[in-house]
Design a protein around this motif. Structure first.
Motif, PDB file in Angstrom:
ATOM      1  N   LEU A  79      -7.718  10.391  -6.591  1.00 14.54           N
ATOM      2  CA  LEU A  79      -7.676  11.749  -7.075  1.00 14.54           C
ATOM      3  C   LEU A  79      -6.898  12.409  -6.071  1.00 14.54           C
ATOM      4  CD1 LEU A  79     -11.061  12.414  -8.833  1.00 14.54           C
ATOM      5  CD2 LEU A  79      -8.964  11.217  -9.614  1.00 14.54           C
ATOM      6  N   VAL A  80      -5.895  13.058  -6.277  1.00 15.92           N
ATOM      7  CA  VAL A  80      -5.194  13.927  -5.260  1.00 15.92           C
ATOM      8  C   VAL A  80      -5.365  15.415  -5.319  1.00 15.92           C
ATOM      9  CG1 VAL A  80      -3.494  11.968  -4.927  1.00 15.92           C
ATOM     10  CG2 VAL A  80      -3.314  13.798  -6.742  1.00 15.92           C
ATOM     11  N   ASN A  81      -5.168  16.039  -3.893  1.00 17.79           N
ATOM     12  CA  ASN A  81      -5.252  17.388  -3.863  1.00 17.79           C
ATOM     13  C   ASN A  81      -3.628  17.990  -4.031  1.00 17.79           C
ATOM     14  OD1 ASN A  81      -5.500  20.210  -2.762  1.00 17.79           O
ATOM     15  ND2 ASN A  81      -6.420  19.461  -1.037  1.00 17.79           N
ATOM     16  N   LEU A  82      -3.686  18.893  -5.173  1.00 20.78           N
ATOM     17  CA  LEU A  82      -2.270  19.269  -5.476  1.00 20.78           C
ATOM     18  C   LEU A  82      -1.939  20.371  -4.737  1.00 20.78           C
ATOM     19  CD1 LEU A  82      -2.624  18.659  -9.346  1.00 20.78           C
ATOM     20  CD2 LEU A  82      -1.452  17.085  -7.682  1.00 20.78           C
ATOM     21  N   GLY A  83      -2.995  20.818  -3.834  1.00 21.96           N
ATOM     22  CA  GLY A  83      -2.504  22.246  -3.024  1.00 21.96           C
ATOM     23  C   GLY A  83      -3.739  23.059  -2.711  1.00 21.96           C
ATOM     24  N   GLY A  84      -4.604  23.241  -2.076  1.00 22.06           N
ATOM     25  CA  GLY A  84      -5.750  24.246  -1.949  1.00 22.06           C
ATOM     26  C   GLY A  84      -6.698  23.929  -2.631  1.00 22.06           C
ATOM     27  N   ARG A 132       0.871  -0.996  -0.001  1.00 24.22           N
ATOM     28  CA  ARG A 132      -0.060  -0.088  -0.183  1.00 24.22           C
ATOM     29  C   ARG A 132       0.819   1.215  -0.035  1.00 24.22           C
ATOM     30  NH1 ARG A 132      -5.600  -0.954   1.719  1.00 24.22           N
ATOM     31  NH2 ARG A 132      -5.664   1.391   1.539  1.00 24.22           N
ATOM     32  N   GLN A 133       1.870   1.274   0.818  1.00 28.67           N
ATOM     33  CA  GLN A 133       2.828   2.326   0.892  1.00 28.67           C
ATOM     34  C   GLN A 133       3.494   2.609  -0.340  1.00 28.67           C
ATOM     35  OE1 GLN A 133       5.085   1.462   4.245  1.00 28.67           O
ATOM     36  NE2 GLN A 133       3.850   2.623   5.638  1.00 28.67           N
ATOM     37  N   SER A 134       3.864   1.586  -1.187  1.00 28.58           N
ATOM     38  CA  SER A 134       4.499   1.679  -2.414  1.00 28.58           C
ATOM     39  C   SER A 134       3.404   2.375  -3.548  1.00 28.58           C
ATOM     40  CB  SER A 134       4.787   0.539  -2.962  1.00 28.58           C
ATOM     41  OG  SER A 134       3.990  -0.315  -3.481  1.00 28.58           O
ATOM     42  N   LYS A 135       2.203   2.160  -3.316  1.00 26.19           N
ATOM     43  CA  LYS A 135       1.367   2.980  -4.630  1.00 26.19           C
ATOM     44  C   LYS A 135       0.237   3.892  -4.158  1.00 26.19           C
ATOM     45  CE  LYS A 135      -1.482  -1.390  -5.150  1.00 26.19           C
ATOM     46  NZ  LYS A 135      -1.649  -2.355  -6.122  1.00 26.19           N
ATOM     47  N   LEU A 136      -0.002   3.907  -3.005  1.00 23.49           N
ATOM     48  CA  LEU A 136      -1.119   4.800  -2.479  1.00 23.49           C
ATOM     49  C   LEU A 136      -0.257   6.197  -1.977  1.00 23.49           C
ATOM     50  CD1 LEU A 136      -3.817   2.399  -0.964  1.00 23.49           C
ATOM     51  CD2 LEU A 136      -4.075   3.460  -3.159  1.00 23.49           C
ATOM     52  N   PRO A 137      -1.111   7.296  -2.276  1.00 23.16           N
ATOM     53  CA  PRO A 137      -0.253   8.375  -1.400  1.00 23.16           C
ATOM     54  C   PRO A 137      -0.909   8.572   0.049  1.00 23.16           C
ATOM     55  CG  PRO A 137      -2.492   9.197  -2.792  1.00 23.16           C
ATOM     56  CD  PRO A 137      -2.083   7.658  -3.116  1.00 23.16           C
ATOM     57  N   ASP A 138       0.361   9.177   0.774  1.00 21.63           N
ATOM     58  CA  ASP A 138       0.070   9.198   2.350  1.00 21.63           C
ATOM     59  C   ASP A 138      -0.884  10.485   2.268  1.00 21.63           C
ATOM     60  OD1 ASP A 138       0.060   9.654   4.879  1.00 21.63           O
ATOM     61  OD2 ASP A 138       2.316   9.517   5.040  1.00 21.63           O
ATOM     62  N   PRO A 139      -1.973  10.424   2.988  1.00 22.17           N
ATOM     63  CA  PRO A 139      -2.794  11.567   3.039  1.00 22.17           C
ATOM     64  C   PRO A 139      -1.959  12.590   3.887  1.00 22.17           C
ATOM     65  CG  PRO A 139      -3.776   9.598   3.605  1.00 22.17           C
ATOM     66  CD  PRO A 139      -2.829   8.978   3.281  1.00 22.17           C
ATOM     67  N   GLN A 140      -1.105  12.265   4.729  1.00 23.07           N
ATOM     68  CA  GLN A 140      -0.241  13.439   5.478  1.00 23.07           C
ATOM     69  C   GLN A 140       0.550  14.032   4.588  1.00 23.07           C
ATOM     70  OE1 GLN A 140      -0.483  13.693   8.735  1.00 23.07           O
ATOM     71  NE2 GLN A 140      -1.149  11.735   9.478  1.00 23.07           N
ATOM     72  N   LEU A 141       0.882  13.573   3.490  1.00 26.89           N
ATOM     73  CA  LEU A 141       1.643  14.622   2.323  1.00 26.89           C
ATOM     74  C   LEU A 141       0.943  14.717   1.351  1.00 26.89           C
ATOM     75  CD1 LEU A 141       4.806  11.991   2.319  1.00 26.89           C
ATOM     76  CD2 LEU A 141       4.342  13.924   3.784  1.00 26.89           C
ATOM     77  N   ILE A 142      -0.017  13.915   0.724  1.00 29.18           N
ATOM     78  CA  ILE A 142      -0.632  14.340  -0.287  1.00 29.18           C
ATOM     79  C   ILE A 142      -2.203  13.970  -0.032  1.00 29.18           C
ATOM     80  CG2 ILE A 142      -1.156  13.813  -2.953  1.00 29.18           C
ATOM     81  CD1 ILE A 142       1.736  12.758  -3.032  1.00 29.18           C
ATOM     82  N   GLY A 143      -2.996  15.114  -0.013  1.00 27.22           N
ATOM     83  CA  GLY A 143      -4.504  15.086   0.154  1.00 27.22           C
ATOM     84  C   GLY A 143      -5.200  14.030  -0.609  1.00 27.22           C
ATOM     85  N   ASN A 144      -6.003  13.054  -0.326  1.00 23.77           N
ATOM     86  CA  ASN A 144      -6.785  12.151  -1.060  1.00 23.77           C
ATOM     87  C   ASN A 144      -7.811  11.482  -0.101  1.00 23.77           C
ATOM     88  OD1 ASN A 144      -5.680   9.156  -0.913  1.00 23.77           O
ATOM     89  ND2 ASN A 144      -4.215  10.173  -0.318  1.00 23.77           N
TER      90      ASN A 144
END
Ligand code: FAD
Ligand code: EPU
Length: 342
Positions: free
Chosen positions: A305-310, A227-239
Protein backbone atom coordinates in the motif's frame (compact mmCIF):
# COMPACT_ATOMS: atom_id res chain seq x y z
CA UNK A 1 29.68 9.56 30.19
CA UNK A 2 26.26 10.60 31.50
CA UNK A 3 23.15 8.46 31.16
CA UNK A 4 20.98 11.55 30.75
CA UNK A 5 18.77 11.86 27.68
CA UNK A 6 17.08 14.82 26.01
CA UNK A 7 13.30 14.85 26.05
CA UNK A 8 11.43 16.50 23.18
CA UNK A 9 7.76 17.46 23.03
CA UNK A 10 5.47 17.39 19.98
CA UNK A 11 8.29 15.91 17.94
CA UNK A 12 7.74 15.58 14.16
CA UNK A 13 7.83 11.98 12.92
CA UNK A 14 7.11 12.40 9.19
CA UNK A 15 10.74 11.83 8.23
CA UNK A 16 11.05 8.95 10.72
CA UNK A 17 8.40 6.67 9.15
CA UNK A 18 8.68 5.36 5.60
CA UNK A 19 4.94 5.70 4.99
CA UNK A 20 5.56 9.44 5.31
CA UNK A 21 2.63 10.05 7.65
CA UNK A 22 2.81 13.54 9.14
CA UNK A 23 2.61 12.26 12.70
CA UNK A 24 3.79 13.98 15.84
CA UNK A 25 5.05 12.33 19.05
CA UNK A 26 3.84 13.84 22.31
CA UNK A 27 7.20 12.86 23.90
CA UNK A 28 10.36 11.76 22.11
CA UNK A 29 13.80 10.58 23.19
CA UNK A 30 16.73 9.22 21.24
CA UNK A 31 18.74 6.45 22.87
CA UNK A 32 22.45 6.44 22.01
CA UNK A 33 23.65 4.25 24.88
CA UNK A 34 21.81 1.29 26.43
CA UNK A 35 22.33 2.76 29.95
CA UNK A 36 19.93 5.57 29.02
CA UNK A 37 17.09 3.03 29.03
CA UNK A 38 17.65 2.41 32.75
CA UNK A 39 17.55 6.16 33.36
CA UNK A 40 14.30 6.37 31.38
CA UNK A 41 12.82 3.53 33.41
CA UNK A 42 13.78 5.29 36.65
CA UNK A 43 11.73 8.37 35.68
CA UNK A 44 8.28 7.88 37.26
CA UNK A 45 6.42 10.04 34.74
CA UNK A 46 8.10 8.81 31.55
CA UNK A 47 7.97 5.16 32.58
CA UNK A 48 4.21 5.47 33.16
CA UNK A 49 3.53 6.52 29.55
CA UNK A 50 2.55 4.23 26.68
CA UNK A 51 5.76 3.58 24.75
CA UNK A 52 6.69 3.08 21.11
CA UNK A 53 10.18 1.78 20.38
CA UNK A 54 11.20 3.23 17.03
CA UNK A 55 13.79 1.85 14.63
CA UNK A 56 13.74 3.01 11.01
CA UNK A 57 9.93 3.36 10.99
CA UNK A 58 9.63 1.09 7.95
CA UNK A 59 7.01 -1.25 9.35
CA UNK A 60 4.77 1.27 11.07
CA UNK A 61 1.51 3.06 10.38
CA UNK A 62 1.23 6.01 12.73
CA UNK A 63 -1.76 8.02 13.94
CA UNK A 64 -1.49 11.78 13.42
CA UNK A 65 -1.01 12.27 17.16
CA UNK A 66 1.16 9.62 18.77
CA UNK A 67 0.09 10.12 22.36
CA UNK A 68 3.03 8.23 23.82
CA UNK A 69 6.74 8.30 24.53
CA UNK A 70 8.56 7.47 21.31
CA UNK A 71 11.97 5.95 22.03
CA UNK A 72 14.21 5.97 18.99
CA UNK A 73 16.97 3.36 19.16
CA UNK A 74 20.15 4.89 17.82
CA UNK A 75 22.92 2.80 19.41
CA UNK A 76 25.58 2.11 16.80
CA UNK A 77 28.42 -0.35 16.34
CA UNK A 78 29.18 -3.66 14.64
CA UNK A 79 32.00 -6.12 15.13
CA UNK A 80 33.18 -9.71 14.86
CA UNK A 81 33.00 -11.14 18.38
CA UNK A 82 34.23 -14.67 17.86
CA UNK A 83 34.29 -17.78 15.73
CA UNK A 84 34.32 -21.54 15.90
CA UNK A 85 35.15 -24.18 13.27
CA UNK A 86 32.04 -23.51 11.28
CA UNK A 87 30.79 -19.98 11.98
CA UNK A 88 31.86 -16.38 12.48
CA UNK A 89 29.87 -14.45 15.08
CA UNK A 90 28.99 -10.90 14.04
CA UNK A 91 27.27 -8.57 16.48
CA UNK A 92 25.54 -5.28 15.65
CA UNK A 93 23.84 -2.69 17.83
CA UNK A 94 20.12 -2.08 17.46
CA UNK A 95 20.39 1.28 15.69
CA UNK A 96 22.59 0.05 12.84
CA UNK A 97 20.92 0.03 9.43
CA UNK A 98 20.01 -3.51 8.36
CA UNK A 99 21.13 -3.17 4.74
CA UNK A 100 24.36 -1.43 5.83
CA UNK A 101 25.08 -4.44 8.07
CA UNK A 102 24.48 -6.84 5.17
CA UNK A 103 26.88 -4.87 2.95
CA UNK A 104 29.47 -4.65 5.74
CA UNK A 105 29.45 -8.42 6.33
CA UNK A 106 29.85 -9.02 2.60
CA UNK A 107 32.75 -6.54 2.46
CA UNK A 108 34.45 -8.46 5.32
CA UNK A 109 34.10 -11.63 3.23
CA UNK A 110 31.30 -13.20 5.30
CA UNK A 111 28.35 -14.48 3.30
CA UNK A 112 24.97 -15.50 4.69
CA UNK A 113 22.87 -12.35 4.88
CA UNK A 114 22.92 -11.56 1.12
CA UNK A 115 19.35 -12.73 0.38
CA UNK A 116 18.16 -10.15 2.91
CA UNK A 117 19.78 -7.23 1.07
CA UNK A 118 17.96 -3.90 0.83
CA UNK A 119 15.35 -4.61 3.50
CA UNK A 120 14.83 -1.21 5.12
CA UNK A 121 15.03 -0.60 8.86
CA UNK A 122 17.36 -1.33 11.73
CA UNK A 123 19.12 -4.37 13.15
CA UNK A 124 17.13 -4.07 16.40
CA UNK A 125 13.80 -4.44 14.60
CA UNK A 126 14.86 -7.40 12.44
CA UNK A 127 13.99 -10.05 15.07
CA UNK A 128 10.56 -8.53 15.79
CA UNK A 129 8.98 -9.99 12.66
CA UNK A 130 11.91 -12.26 11.78
CA UNK A 131 12.48 -10.42 8.50
CA UNK A 132 12.61 -12.57 5.42
CA UNK A 133 13.03 -12.42 1.68
CA UNK A 134 14.05 -14.55 -1.28
CA UNK A 135 14.01 -17.89 0.52
CA UNK A 136 15.86 -16.82 3.70
CA UNK A 137 14.64 -15.64 7.09
CA UNK A 138 16.71 -13.80 9.65
CA UNK A 139 16.32 -16.75 12.03
CA UNK A 140 18.44 -18.87 9.64
CA UNK A 141 21.51 -16.76 10.53
CA UNK A 142 20.49 -15.73 14.04
CA UNK A 143 22.64 -16.61 17.06
CA UNK A 144 21.33 -14.55 20.02
CA UNK A 145 20.29 -11.10 21.10
CA UNK A 146 20.47 -8.85 24.16
CA UNK A 147 17.38 -7.04 25.32
CA UNK A 148 16.51 -4.57 28.05
CA UNK A 149 13.50 -5.80 30.00
CA UNK A 150 11.40 -2.71 30.75
CA UNK A 151 9.50 -4.60 33.44
CA UNK A 152 12.44 -5.80 35.55
CA UNK A 153 15.15 -3.36 34.42
CA UNK A 154 17.47 -6.28 33.65
CA UNK A 155 19.35 -6.99 30.44
CA UNK A 156 18.82 -10.53 29.22
CA UNK A 157 20.33 -12.67 26.47
CA UNK A 158 17.94 -14.70 24.34
CA UNK A 159 18.86 -17.58 22.04
CA UNK A 160 16.94 -18.65 18.96
CA UNK A 161 14.55 -20.98 20.82
CA UNK A 162 13.65 -18.23 23.30
CA UNK A 163 12.68 -15.85 20.48
CA UNK A 164 10.07 -18.28 19.05
CA UNK A 165 10.64 -17.20 15.47
CA UNK A 166 8.11 -18.08 12.78
CA UNK A 167 7.03 -16.58 9.45
CA UNK A 168 6.92 -12.79 10.13
CA UNK A 169 6.55 -13.57 13.82
CA UNK A 170 8.37 -13.88 17.16
CA UNK A 171 7.78 -13.73 20.89
CA UNK A 172 8.22 -9.94 20.64
CA UNK A 173 4.79 -9.72 19.00
CA UNK A 174 3.17 -11.78 21.75
CA UNK A 175 4.30 -12.47 25.35
CA UNK A 176 7.12 -9.89 25.13
CA UNK A 177 5.16 -7.27 23.19
CA UNK A 178 6.05 -3.76 24.41
CA UNK A 179 8.29 -5.26 27.11
CA UNK A 180 11.72 -5.89 25.59
CA UNK A 181 13.94 -3.32 23.91
CA UNK A 182 16.40 -5.15 21.68
CA UNK A 183 19.89 -3.76 22.28
CA UNK A 184 22.01 -5.81 19.89
CA UNK A 185 21.80 -8.91 17.74
CA UNK A 186 24.47 -11.55 17.06
CA UNK A 187 24.53 -13.54 13.82
CA UNK A 188 26.31 -16.83 13.12
CA UNK A 189 27.58 -16.63 9.55
CA UNK A 190 28.75 -19.88 7.94
CA UNK A 191 32.42 -20.34 7.03
CA UNK A 192 31.39 -22.85 4.36
CA UNK A 193 29.12 -20.52 2.41
CA UNK A 194 26.52 -21.91 0.04
CA UNK A 195 24.34 -19.96 -2.38
CA UNK A 196 20.62 -20.13 -1.61
CA UNK A 197 18.90 -19.86 -4.97
CA UNK A 198 15.65 -21.68 -4.33
CA UNK A 199 13.74 -18.53 -5.29
CA UNK A 200 13.24 -18.95 -9.03
CA UNK A 201 13.28 -15.22 -9.74
CA UNK A 202 16.81 -14.83 -8.35
CA UNK A 203 18.17 -17.86 -10.20
CA UNK A 204 16.59 -16.55 -13.41
CA UNK A 205 18.06 -13.07 -12.94
CA UNK A 206 21.58 -14.47 -12.45
CA UNK A 207 21.25 -16.85 -15.41
CA UNK A 208 20.16 -13.97 -17.64
CA UNK A 209 23.31 -12.11 -16.59
CA UNK A 210 25.42 -15.17 -17.47
CA UNK A 211 26.44 -15.80 -13.84
CA UNK A 212 26.35 -19.56 -13.25
CA UNK A 213 28.45 -19.75 -10.07
CA UNK A 214 27.43 -16.62 -8.15
CA UNK A 215 29.27 -15.38 -5.08
CA UNK A 216 27.42 -13.80 -2.15
CA UNK A 217 27.97 -10.32 -3.57
CA UNK A 218 26.44 -11.38 -6.94
CA UNK A 219 23.34 -12.61 -5.12
CA UNK A 220 23.12 -9.40 -3.13
CA UNK A 221 23.39 -7.35 -6.33
CA UNK A 222 20.72 -9.48 -8.03
CA UNK A 223 18.34 -9.11 -5.11
CA UNK A 224 18.91 -5.36 -4.93
CA UNK A 225 18.07 -5.08 -8.65
CA UNK A 226 14.95 -7.28 -8.37
CA UNK A 227 13.68 -5.37 -5.35
CA UNK A 228 14.30 -2.01 -7.02
CA UNK A 229 12.34 -3.16 -10.08
CA UNK A 230 9.13 -3.87 -8.18
CA UNK A 231 9.08 -2.29 -4.75
CA UNK A 232 8.50 1.46 -4.38
CA UNK A 233 11.44 3.43 -2.97
CA UNK A 234 10.14 4.94 0.30
CA UNK A 235 12.20 8.09 -0.41
CA UNK A 236 9.91 8.67 -3.39
CA UNK A 237 6.64 6.90 -2.53
CA UNK A 238 5.68 6.33 1.09
CA UNK A 239 5.06 2.67 1.98
CA UNK A 240 5.75 -0.01 4.60
CA UNK A 241 6.60 -2.94 2.28
CA UNK A 242 4.12 -5.82 2.14
CA UNK A 243 0.99 -4.69 3.91
CA UNK A 244 -0.39 -8.18 4.59
CA UNK A 245 1.23 -11.50 5.39
CA UNK A 246 0.94 -14.22 2.79
CA UNK A 247 -1.83 -16.40 4.26
CA UNK A 248 -0.98 -19.99 5.20
CA UNK A 249 -3.84 -22.40 4.53
CA UNK A 250 -4.45 -26.14 4.71
CA UNK A 251 -4.24 -28.42 1.66
CA UNK A 252 -8.02 -28.71 1.58
CA UNK A 253 -8.49 -24.92 1.44
CA UNK A 254 -5.84 -24.65 -1.25
CA UNK A 255 -7.49 -27.44 -3.26
CA UNK A 256 -10.88 -25.74 -2.98
CA UNK A 257 -9.39 -22.46 -4.22
CA UNK A 258 -7.40 -24.16 -7.00
CA UNK A 259 -10.57 -25.81 -8.32
CA UNK A 260 -12.33 -22.46 -8.56
CA UNK A 261 -9.31 -20.26 -9.45
CA UNK A 262 -6.79 -22.31 -11.48
CA UNK A 263 -4.35 -19.36 -11.64
CA UNK A 264 -3.94 -19.34 -7.83
CA UNK A 265 -0.32 -18.69 -6.80
CA UNK A 266 0.66 -20.92 -3.87
CA UNK A 267 3.80 -22.47 -2.40
CA UNK A 268 3.91 -25.73 -0.46
CA UNK A 269 5.20 -25.43 3.10
CA UNK A 270 7.01 -27.93 5.28
CA UNK A 271 4.28 -29.80 7.16
CA UNK A 272 1.83 -29.88 4.28
CA UNK A 273 0.24 -26.41 4.37
CA UNK A 274 0.34 -23.88 1.53
CA UNK A 275 1.34 -20.24 1.50
CA UNK A 276 -0.83 -18.15 -0.83
CA UNK A 277 0.51 -15.08 -2.64
CA UNK A 278 -1.52 -12.28 -1.04
CA UNK A 279 -0.47 -9.98 -3.89
CA UNK A 280 -2.24 -12.29 -6.34
CA UNK A 281 -5.40 -12.41 -4.20
CA UNK A 282 -5.46 -8.60 -4.00
CA UNK A 283 -4.80 -8.18 -7.72
CA UNK A 284 -7.58 -10.65 -8.58
CA UNK A 285 -9.88 -8.72 -6.26
CA UNK A 286 -9.41 -5.69 -8.50
CA UNK A 287 -7.31 -3.52 -6.19
CA UNK A 288 -3.98 -3.37 -8.02
CA UNK A 289 -3.24 0.25 -8.96
CA UNK A 290 -6.50 1.39 -7.32
CA UNK A 291 -6.79 4.02 -4.60
CA UNK A 292 -9.15 5.14 -1.91
CA UNK A 293 -8.46 8.79 -1.19
CA UNK A 294 -4.75 9.30 -0.67
CA UNK A 295 -3.75 5.62 -0.28
CA UNK A 296 -3.45 3.04 -3.04
CA UNK A 297 -2.37 -0.52 -3.84
CA UNK A 298 0.90 -0.10 -5.77
CA UNK A 299 0.56 -0.67 -9.51
CA UNK A 300 3.64 -2.95 -9.74
CA UNK A 301 2.98 -4.95 -6.53
CA UNK A 302 -0.55 -5.01 -5.15
CA UNK A 303 0.59 -6.23 -1.72
CA UNK A 304 2.26 -2.86 -1.06
CA UNK A 305 0.00 0.00 0.00
CA UNK A 306 1.37 3.42 -0.93
CA UNK A 307 0.95 6.99 0.26
CA UNK A 308 -0.20 9.02 -2.73
CA UNK A 309 0.50 12.24 -0.81
CA UNK A 310 -0.68 13.43 2.58
CA UNK A 311 -2.26 10.14 3.69
CA UNK A 312 -3.26 9.68 7.32
CA UNK A 313 -3.04 6.48 9.36
CA UNK A 314 -6.85 6.33 9.40
CA UNK A 315 -6.96 6.40 5.57
CA UNK A 316 -4.40 3.59 5.41
CA UNK A 317 -6.47 1.51 7.81
CA UNK A 318 -9.61 2.16 5.77
CA UNK A 319 -8.09 0.90 2.51
CA UNK A 320 -6.57 -2.10 4.32
CA UNK A 321 -10.00 -3.02 5.70
CA UNK A 322 -11.67 -2.65 2.30
CA UNK A 323 -9.06 -4.94 0.74
CA UNK A 324 -9.46 -7.48 3.54
CA UNK A 325 -13.21 -7.55 3.07
CA UNK A 326 -13.08 -7.88 -0.75
CA UNK A 327 -10.56 -10.73 -0.53
CA UNK A 328 -12.64 -12.44 2.17
CA UNK A 329 -15.77 -12.19 0.02
CA UNK A 330 -14.13 -13.50 -3.15
CA UNK A 331 -11.83 -16.20 -1.74
CA UNK A 332 -13.01 -16.74 1.86
CA UNK A 333 -9.43 -16.09 2.97
CA UNK A 334 -8.43 -13.73 5.80
CA UNK A 335 -5.55 -11.32 5.22
CA UNK A 336 -3.54 -10.45 8.31
CA UNK A 337 -1.95 -7.00 8.47
CA UNK A 338 1.86 -7.06 8.67
CA UNK A 339 2.92 -3.55 9.84
CA UNK A 340 2.35 -2.25 13.34
CA UNK A 341 -0.34 0.41 13.85
CA UNK A 342 0.37 2.89 16.63
P1 FAD B 1 10.15 0.02 12.87
O1 FAD B 1 9.20 0.18 11.74
O2 FAD B 1 10.71 1.26 13.48
O3 FAD B 1 9.44 -0.84 14.01
C1 FAD B 1 8.76 -2.03 13.69
C2 FAD B 1 8.37 -2.74 14.99
O4 FAD B 1 9.57 -3.13 15.70
C3 FAD B 1 7.63 -1.84 15.98
O5 FAD B 1 6.74 -2.63 16.72
C4 FAD B 1 8.73 -1.32 16.90
O6 FAD B 1 8.24 -0.93 18.18
C5 FAD B 1 9.62 -2.54 16.99
N1 FAD B 1 11.03 -2.23 17.25
C6 FAD B 1 11.87 -1.52 16.46
N2 FAD B 1 13.11 -1.50 17.00
C7 FAD B 1 13.04 -2.21 18.15
C8 FAD B 1 13.99 -2.55 19.16
N3 FAD B 1 15.28 -2.17 19.10
N4 FAD B 1 13.57 -3.27 20.22
C9 FAD B 1 12.27 -3.67 20.33
N5 FAD B 1 11.33 -3.38 19.41
C10 FAD B 1 11.73 -2.66 18.32
N6 FAD B 1 10.20 -6.89 5.83
C11 FAD B 1 10.58 -8.16 5.58
O7 FAD B 1 10.52 -9.03 6.46
N7 FAD B 1 10.99 -8.54 4.34
C12 FAD B 1 11.08 -7.68 3.31
O8 FAD B 1 11.45 -8.06 2.21
C13 FAD B 1 10.69 -6.33 3.55
N8 FAD B 1 10.73 -5.41 2.55
C14 FAD B 1 10.34 -4.13 2.77
C15 FAD B 1 10.41 -3.21 1.72
C16 FAD B 1 10.04 -1.90 1.92
C17 FAD B 1 10.12 -0.93 0.76
C18 FAD B 1 9.63 -1.47 3.21
C19 FAD B 1 9.26 -0.03 3.43
C20 FAD B 1 9.55 -2.37 4.26
C21 FAD B 1 9.92 -3.72 4.05
N9 FAD B 1 9.86 -4.67 5.08
C22 FAD B 1 10.26 -5.96 4.85
C23 FAD B 1 9.39 -4.29 6.43
C24 FAD B 1 10.50 -3.65 7.32
O9 FAD B 1 11.60 -3.28 6.57
C25 FAD B 1 10.94 -4.60 8.41
O10 FAD B 1 9.86 -5.00 9.22
C26 FAD B 1 12.01 -3.98 9.32
O11 FAD B 1 12.56 -4.96 10.17
C27 FAD B 1 11.47 -2.83 10.17
O12 FAD B 1 12.58 -2.20 10.76
P2 FAD B 1 12.47 -0.76 11.39
O13 FAD B 1 13.76 -0.48 12.11
O14 FAD B 1 12.08 0.22 10.37
O15 FAD B 1 11.32 -0.97 12.46
N1 EPU C 1 1.64 -11.37 -7.37
C1 EPU C 1 0.62 -11.00 -8.19
N2 EPU C 1 0.26 -9.69 -8.24
C2 EPU C 1 0.88 -8.75 -7.50
C3 EPU C 1 1.93 -9.12 -6.65
C4 EPU C 1 2.30 -10.46 -6.60
O1 EPU C 1 0.02 -11.83 -8.87
O2 EPU C 1 0.49 -7.57 -7.61
C5 EPU C 1 2.04 -12.80 -7.33
C6 EPU C 1 3.02 -13.16 -8.44
O3 EPU C 1 2.70 -14.43 -8.91
C7 EPU C 1 4.33 -13.27 -7.71
C8 EPU C 1 3.90 -13.73 -6.34
O4 EPU C 1 2.65 -13.09 -6.11
O5 EPU C 1 5.18 -14.17 -8.32
C9 EPU C 1 4.86 -13.39 -5.22
O6 EPU C 1 5.19 -12.01 -5.30
P1 EPU C 1 6.63 -11.48 -4.82
O7 EPU C 1 7.71 -12.37 -5.32
O8 EPU C 1 6.71 -10.03 -5.13
O9 EPU C 1 6.62 -11.70 -3.26
P2 EPU C 1 5.49 -11.50 -2.17
O10 EPU C 1 5.00 -12.87 -1.77
O11 EPU C 1 4.46 -10.54 -2.63
C10 EPU C 1 7.10 -11.71 -0.16
C11 EPU C 1 7.38 -10.96 1.09
C12 EPU C 1 8.26 -9.77 0.82
C13 EPU C 1 9.59 -10.28 0.26
C14 EPU C 1 9.29 -11.05 -1.04
C15 EPU C 1 10.53 -11.71 -1.60
C16 EPU C 1 5.53 -11.31 2.60
C17 EPU C 1 4.29 -10.73 3.22
N3 EPU C 1 6.14 -10.54 1.70
O12 EPU C 1 6.34 -10.85 -1.00
O13 EPU C 1 8.51 -9.12 2.06
O14 EPU C 1 10.47 -9.23 -0.02
O15 EPU C 1 8.33 -12.10 -0.77
O16 EPU C 1 10.87 -12.80 -0.84
O17 EPU C 1 5.91 -12.42 2.94
C18 EPU C 1 7.67 -7.42 3.50
O18 EPU C 1 7.48 -8.30 4.35
O19 EPU C 1 7.45 -6.21 3.73
C19 EPU C 1 8.17 -7.78 2.18
C20 EPU C 1 8.34 -6.89 1.20
Amino acid sequence: MTNKFSLFYDYPLQKLNTFGIAAQAKYFVQINRPEQLAALRADPFLSSLPRLILGGGSNLVLSDQVDALVVQMHCLGKRVIGEDDSHVLVQAEAGEGWHELVLWTLAQGYGGLENLSLIPGTVGAAPIQNIGAYGVEMQDLFHSLSAFDCTTGETIVMDKAACQFAYRDSIFKHAYKDRMVILNVTFALPKQWQARLNYAEVARYLATGGIDAPCARDISDAIIAIRQSKLPDPQLIGNAGSFFKNPIVSTSVRDRLMAEFPGLVSYSQPGGDYKLAAGWLIEQSGWKGKALGRVGAYQKQALVLVNLGGATGAEVRHLAQEIQSTVKKKFDVELEIEPVFF
